[in-house]
Write a protein that holds these residues in place. Structure first.
Motif, short mmCIF file in Angstrom:
data_model
loop_
_atom_site.label_atom_id
_atom_site.label_comp_id
_atom_site.label_asym_id
_atom_site.label_seq_id
_atom_site.Cartn_x
_atom_site.Cartn_y
_atom_site.Cartn_z
N TRP A 1 5.71 -74.37 -21.88
CA TRP A 1 4.51 -74.35 -22.72
C TRP A 1 3.90 -72.96 -22.83
CZ3 TRP A 1 3.64 -77.42 -26.35
CH2 TRP A 1 2.38 -77.61 -26.90
N CYS B 1 -0.38 -81.98 -28.41
CA CYS B 1 0.60 -81.85 -27.32
C CYS B 1 -0.04 -81.11 -26.14
CB CYS B 1 1.85 -81.10 -27.78
SG CYS B 1 2.99 -82.09 -28.75
N TRP C 1 6.08 -90.13 -30.36
CA TRP C 1 5.35 -88.87 -30.53
C TRP C 1 6.32 -87.70 -30.70
CZ3 TRP C 1 0.93 -87.39 -32.15
CH2 TRP C 1 0.44 -86.13 -31.85
N ASN C 2 7.42 -87.75 -29.98
CA ASN C 2 8.43 -86.69 -30.02
C ASN C 2 9.00 -86.51 -31.43
OD1 ASN C 2 10.16 -84.74 -28.82
ND2 ASN C 2 11.76 -86.25 -28.59
N PRO D 1 7.72 -82.87 -25.34
CA PRO D 1 7.56 -84.32 -25.22
C PRO D 1 8.64 -84.95 -24.34
CG PRO D 1 7.27 -83.67 -27.51
CD PRO D 1 7.80 -82.47 -26.77
N TYR E 1 -0.72 -80.99 -34.37
CA TYR E 1 0.24 -81.64 -33.48
C TYR E 1 0.41 -80.82 -32.20
CZ TYR E 1 4.73 -83.31 -31.69
OH TYR E 1 5.72 -83.79 -30.88
N HIS E 2 0.54 -79.52 -32.35
CA HIS E 2 0.67 -78.62 -31.20
C HIS E 2 -0.55 -78.78 -30.28
CE1 HIS E 2 1.91 -74.70 -29.30
NE2 HIS E 2 0.65 -74.75 -28.95
#
Length: 175
Positions: free
Chosen positions: A57, A103, A125-126, A25, A99-100
């Protein structure tokens, strides 16, 4: 003895997975904040940030998430039963994988040059990963529903502190 090695490796890959979830993030924020810059600075900076996103990522975060899952399933299997605290942990872990996945959606958007969120929205969000980390660690260590209740109240307090900190930071940046 194999159980302990598996559990230790699970913890190690949880740490590396969270490292990726904490940093991606930030890279989203930096790429978003580069958007209004003048050329050629914007293009150069965003290309570098998007490259860093891809490397993080696919080189760290995704592999760590997969290895964490496999080792976690192995550890669960070796417990021989499913205690109540583990059920709650599994619910939180499912939330963490959601959440992953979200992202990943933001990652794909930014890789296409779509910056849909403000840097402030991404800062909020972070902090979601932080909440998951606190909840999971306290639950695993305490293994008690009453302590989990106090932990959730503590998480709410942490959330309030994080939101206030984000607002203060935003005011300091503008001032």
């Amino acid at each position: 003895m194999t159980f302990y090695y598996s559990k230790a490796l699970h913890i190690i890959f949880v740490v590396t997975w969270f490292a990726g979830l904490f940093y991606i993030p930030r890279l989203f924020i930096y790429a978003t904040e580069a958007e209004p810059l003048a050329e050629p600075g914007r293009s150069v900076l965003q290309q570098q940030l998007l490259l860093m996103q891809r490397r993080l990522w696919f080189g760290i975060t995704w592999p760590s998430a997969i290895i964490t899952l496999l080792l976690g399933l192995n550890t669960w299997y070796n417990y021989g039963s499913t205690p109540d605290w583990l059920v709650y942990k599994l619910v939180l872990v499912v939330g963490l994988y959601v959440y992953h996945g979200l992202c990943h959606v933001i990652f794909r958007q930014e890789q296409r040059g779509e910056f849909r969120y403000t840097s402030n929205q991404l800062r909020i969000w972070n902090e979601v990963a932080t909440l998951f980390l606190f909840a999971i660690v306290f639950l695993v260590v305490l293994k008690d529903a009453l302590n989990m209740l106090w932990g959730m109240l503590g998480l709410l307090a942490l959330l309030v502190v994080l939101m206030v900190a984000i607002r203060v930071y935003r005011r300091l940046r503008k001032g």
